[in-house]
Design a protein around this motif. Structure first.
Motif, short mmCIF file in Angstrom:
data_model
loop_
_atom_site.label_atom_id
_atom_site.label_comp_id
_atom_site.label_asym_id
_atom_site.label_seq_id
_atom_site.Cartn_x
_atom_site.Cartn_y
_atom_site.Cartn_z
N ASP A 79 0.84 -1.20 0.00
CA ASP A 79 0.00 0.00 0.00
C ASP A 79 0.88 1.26 0.00
O ASP A 79 0.58 2.23 -0.69
CB ASP A 79 -0.95 0.01 1.20
CG ASP A 79 -2.06 -1.03 1.07
OD1 ASP A 79 -2.32 -1.49 -0.06
OD2 ASP A 79 -2.66 -1.38 2.10
N ALA A 80 1.95 1.21 0.77
CA ALA A 80 2.89 2.35 0.78
C ALA A 80 3.52 2.54 -0.59
O ALA A 80 3.76 3.67 -1.03
CB ALA A 80 3.96 2.15 1.85
N GLY A 81 3.79 1.44 -1.29
CA GLY A 81 4.34 1.51 -2.64
C GLY A 81 3.36 2.15 -3.62
O GLY A 81 3.76 2.93 -4.49
N ARG A 82 2.08 1.84 -3.48
CA ARG A 82 1.06 2.45 -4.35
C ARG A 82 0.98 3.96 -4.09
O ARG A 82 0.86 4.75 -5.02
CB ARG A 82 -0.29 1.80 -4.13
CG ARG A 82 -0.35 0.40 -4.66
CD ARG A 82 -1.74 -0.24 -4.57
NE ARG A 82 -1.64 -1.65 -4.85
CZ ARG A 82 -1.41 -2.20 -6.03
NH1 ARG A 82 -1.27 -1.42 -7.08
NH2 ARG A 82 -1.32 -3.50 -6.19
N ALA A 83 1.08 4.35 -2.83
CA ALA A 83 1.06 5.78 -2.50
C ALA A 83 2.32 6.46 -3.05
O ALA A 83 2.24 7.57 -3.59
CB ALA A 83 0.98 5.97 -0.97
N ALA A 84 3.47 5.80 -2.94
CA ALA A 84 4.71 6.37 -3.47
C ALA A 84 4.64 6.49 -4.98
O ALA A 84 5.13 7.47 -5.55
CB ALA A 84 5.90 5.50 -3.06
N LEU A 85 4.02 5.53 -5.65
CA LEU A 85 3.86 5.59 -7.10
C LEU A 85 2.99 6.78 -7.49
O LEU A 85 3.31 7.51 -8.44
CB LEU A 85 3.27 4.29 -7.65
CG LEU A 85 2.99 4.25 -9.14
CD1 LEU A 85 4.23 4.56 -9.97
CD2 LEU A 85 2.41 2.89 -9.52
N ALA A 86 1.93 7.02 -6.76
CA ALA A 86 1.08 8.18 -7.04
C ALA A 86 1.88 9.47 -6.89
O ALA A 86 1.76 10.39 -7.72
CB ALA A 86 -0.14 8.18 -6.11
N GLN A 87 2.72 9.55 -5.85
CA GLN A 87 3.57 10.73 -5.66
C GLN A 87 4.59 10.87 -6.79
O GLN A 87 4.85 11.98 -7.26
CB GLN A 87 4.28 10.66 -4.31
CG GLN A 87 3.35 10.81 -3.14
CD GLN A 87 4.06 10.57 -1.81
OE1 GLN A 87 5.18 10.06 -1.77
NE2 GLN A 87 3.41 10.94 -0.73
N GLU A 88 5.16 9.75 -7.23
CA GLU A 88 6.12 9.77 -8.34
C GLU A 88 5.46 10.29 -9.61
O GLU A 88 6.05 11.08 -10.35
CB GLU A 88 6.68 8.37 -8.61
CG GLU A 88 7.66 7.88 -7.57
CD GLU A 88 9.04 8.47 -7.73
OE1 GLU A 88 9.39 8.96 -8.82
OE2 GLU A 88 9.79 8.44 -6.74
N ARG A 89 4.24 9.86 -9.85
CA ARG A 89 3.53 10.31 -11.06
C ARG A 89 3.25 11.81 -11.01
O ARG A 89 3.41 12.51 -12.01
CB ARG A 89 2.23 9.53 -11.23
CG ARG A 89 2.46 8.12 -11.73
CD ARG A 89 1.17 7.39 -11.98
NE ARG A 89 1.45 6.15 -12.69
CZ ARG A 89 0.90 4.99 -12.39
NH1 ARG A 89 0.04 4.89 -11.39
NH2 ARG A 89 1.20 3.91 -13.09
#
Length: 113
Positions: A79-89
């Motif tokens: 879940d933290a990885g999905r949030a980090a991906l959203a921030q990266e985008r």
């Protein structure tokens, strides 16, 4: 494409290819290459340290999978990885907008006649 073009964006690339489903290391390399139209050819010496670091940060989880008599490590987004991906985008969109405005400036508006 220059090898240093990926610098600073590797985490986002890895997180993005893991978004649909867990993958093992070579499948991650193949996914990046396929999604980039062959422009990005990541090496194992580049991705495995990054995958290990992302796992230590809690952005990925991993598990061992048996394939015949061989074992391979599969990586999945947390879940933290999905949030980090959203921030990266979001960061990528902001970055490309700013760089684009410098490299391809809009012509100044014409005065009304």
């Amino acid at each position: 494409m220059r090898a240093d073009a990926v610098r600073g964006h590797l985490d986002g690339l890895l997180l993005a290819v893991l978004e649909p489903a867990p993958l093992h290391g070579y499948a991650i390399i193949a996914a990046v290459q396929r999604r980039s139209g062959g422009a990005l050819d990541l090496r194992t010496g580049t991705i495995y340290p990054a995958l290990n670091r992302l796992e230590r940060l809690g952005l990925l989880s991993s598990s061992w999978e048996a394939v015949g008599e061989r074992r391979r490590r599969c990586y999945a987004l947390t879940d933290a990885g999905r949030a980090a991906l959203a921030q990266e985008r979001t960061a990528w969109q902001e970055f490309t907008a700013v760089i684009g405005s410098v490299l391809n400036p809009s012509p100044p508006p014409r005065p009304a006649s």
